[in-house]
Design a protein around this motif. Structure first.
Motif, mmCIF file in Angstrom:
data_model
loop_
_atom_site.group_PDB
_atom_site.id
_atom_site.type_symbol
_atom_site.label_atom_id
_atom_site.label_comp_id
_atom_site.label_asym_id
_atom_site.label_seq_id
_atom_site.Cartn_x
_atom_site.Cartn_y
_atom_site.Cartn_z
ATOM 1 N N PRO A 100 -20.448 40.321 -96.918
ATOM 2 C CA PRO A 100 -20.739 41.494 -97.752
ATOM 3 C C PRO A 100 -21.719 42.499 -97.138
ATOM 4 C CG PRO A 100 -20.656 39.536 -99.119
ATOM 5 C CD PRO A 100 -20.541 39.068 -97.686
ATOM 6 N N VAL A 101 -22.713 42.041 -96.403
ATOM 7 C CA VAL A 101 -23.694 42.948 -95.813
ATOM 8 C C VAL A 101 -23.068 43.883 -94.769
ATOM 9 C CG1 VAL A 101 -24.473 41.376 -93.996
ATOM 10 C CG2 VAL A 101 -26.050 43.081 -94.901
ATOM 11 N N ALA A 102 -21.917 43.497 -94.212
ATOM 12 C CA ALA A 102 -21.272 44.286 -93.161
ATOM 13 C C ALA A 102 -19.945 44.889 -93.603
ATOM 14 C CB ALA A 102 -21.068 43.407 -91.925
ATOM 15 N N VAL A 103 -19.709 44.975 -94.896
ATOM 16 C CA VAL A 103 -18.433 45.478 -95.405
ATOM 17 C C VAL A 103 -18.124 46.895 -94.893
ATOM 18 C CG1 VAL A 103 -19.237 46.430 -97.618
ATOM 19 C CG2 VAL A 103 -16.934 45.480 -97.423
ATOM 20 N N GLY A 104 -19.130 47.649 -94.511
ATOM 21 C CA GLY A 104 -18.931 49.005 -94.003
ATOM 22 C C GLY A 104 -18.190 49.076 -92.679
ATOM 23 N N ILE A 105 -18.055 47.930 -91.977
ATOM 24 C CA ILE A 105 -17.301 47.937 -90.720
ATOM 25 C C ILE A 105 -15.979 47.181 -90.827
ATOM 26 C CG2 ILE A 105 -19.256 48.379 -89.181
ATOM 27 C CD1 ILE A 105 -19.242 45.289 -88.613
ATOM 28 N N ALA A 106 -15.594 46.819 -92.049
ATOM 29 C CA ALA A 106 -14.281 46.176 -92.236
ATOM 30 C C ALA A 106 -13.196 47.149 -91.763
ATOM 31 C CB ALA A 106 -14.065 45.825 -93.706
ATOM 32 N N ARG A 107 -12.178 46.623 -91.091
ATOM 33 C CA ARG A 107 -11.059 47.410 -90.574
ATOM 34 C C ARG A 107 -11.522 48.520 -89.620
ATOM 35 N NH1 ARG A 107 -6.365 46.591 -91.701
ATOM 36 N NH2 ARG A 107 -5.644 48.734 -91.648
ATOM 37 N N HIS A 108 -12.567 48.199 -88.840
ATOM 38 C CA HIS A 108 -13.077 49.063 -87.777
ATOM 39 C C HIS A 108 -13.189 48.203 -86.519
ATOM 40 C CE1 HIS A 108 -14.263 51.616 -91.103
ATOM 41 N NE2 HIS A 108 -14.712 52.531 -90.275
ATOM 42 N N GLY A 109 -12.934 48.795 -85.362
ATOM 43 C CA GLY A 109 -13.052 48.076 -84.099
ATOM 44 C C GLY A 109 -14.203 48.600 -83.263
ATOM 45 N N ALA A 110 -14.817 47.692 -82.503
ATOM 46 C CA ALA A 110 -15.869 48.043 -81.547
ATOM 47 C C ALA A 110 -15.381 47.617 -80.160
ATOM 48 C CB ALA A 110 -17.169 47.341 -81.903
ATOM 49 N N PHE A 111 -15.971 48.176 -79.131
ATOM 50 C CA PHE A 111 -15.457 47.996 -77.780
ATOM 51 C C PHE A 111 -16.520 47.473 -76.827
ATOM 52 C CE2 PHE A 111 -13.082 51.143 -80.048
ATOM 53 C CZ PHE A 111 -11.770 50.757 -79.832
ATOM 54 N N ASP A 112 -16.078 46.641 -75.879
ATOM 55 C CA ASP A 112 -16.945 46.090 -74.858
ATOM 56 C C ASP A 112 -17.232 47.193 -73.843
ATOM 57 O OD1 ASP A 112 -18.110 44.816 -72.674
ATOM 58 O OD2 ASP A 112 -16.763 43.086 -72.766
ATOM 59 N N GLU A 113 -18.463 47.674 -73.849
ATOM 60 C CA GLU A 113 -18.812 48.812 -72.994
ATOM 61 C C GLU A 113 -18.873 48.464 -71.509
ATOM 62 O OE1 GLU A 113 -21.645 51.719 -74.375
ATOM 63 O OE2 GLU A 113 -21.546 50.853 -76.386
ATOM 64 N N ARG A 114 -18.670 47.188 -71.160
ATOM 65 C CA ARG A 114 -18.563 46.830 -69.740
ATOM 66 C C ARG A 114 -17.205 47.220 -69.186
ATOM 67 N NH1 ARG A 114 -20.135 40.700 -70.525
ATOM 68 N NH2 ARG A 114 -18.658 41.154 -72.182
#
Length: 133
Positions: A100-114
């Motif tokens: 619940p604390v991170a619901v704001g990033i549900a159905r969002h992707g993040a990327f490996d900056e390497r």
């Protein structure tokens, strides 16, 4: 006898909209671009951009078998990327059903900056731009 200490409180995170455009590139191909990205701030970590699934070019990705667990955000799934004759394993992750604390990033992707280049271009500030009439 000593009193039991209270359980430690999970680290506080915050999720904020990014006012501008975030573009993710892999091997000179744009793999995601959005004006609706969010930034996750977590103590002890660099800020991370999360792009909505609707703005990620999933035809360049294949879900991998990799998963990880964060005690704060929950279970993360990973995707491999392939573009312009090149590929990288676990280049993107997402918390599809986060805590619940991170619901704001549900159905969002993040990327490996390497392996993925992230470009964040802030929206022009018309209030402080001397060229705005």
């Amino acid at each position: 006898m000593t009193a039991a200490s209270p359980s430690p409180r999970p680290q506080e995170i915050s999720i904020e909209p990014f006012a501008g455009t975030v573009t993710a590139r892999f091997s000179d191909a744009i793999i995601a671009s959005s004006e609706r990205a969010r930034v996750l701030y977590e103590p002890g970590h660099d800020p991370v951009f999360y792009i909505p699934f609707d703005d990620i070019y999933f035809d360049l990705f294949a879900k991998s078998n990799t998963v990880s667990r964060c005690p704060i955000k929950g279970m993360a799934s990973y995707w491999n990327v392939s573009a312009v004759g090149d590929g990288a394993k676990d280049a993107m992750w997402a918390y599809e059903t986060p805590n619940p604390v991170a619901v704001g990033i549900a159905r969002h992707g993040a990327f490996d900056e390497r392996v993925v280049r992230i470009e964040a271009t802030p929206m022009p500030d018309a209030l402080h731009d001397p060229t705005t009439p």
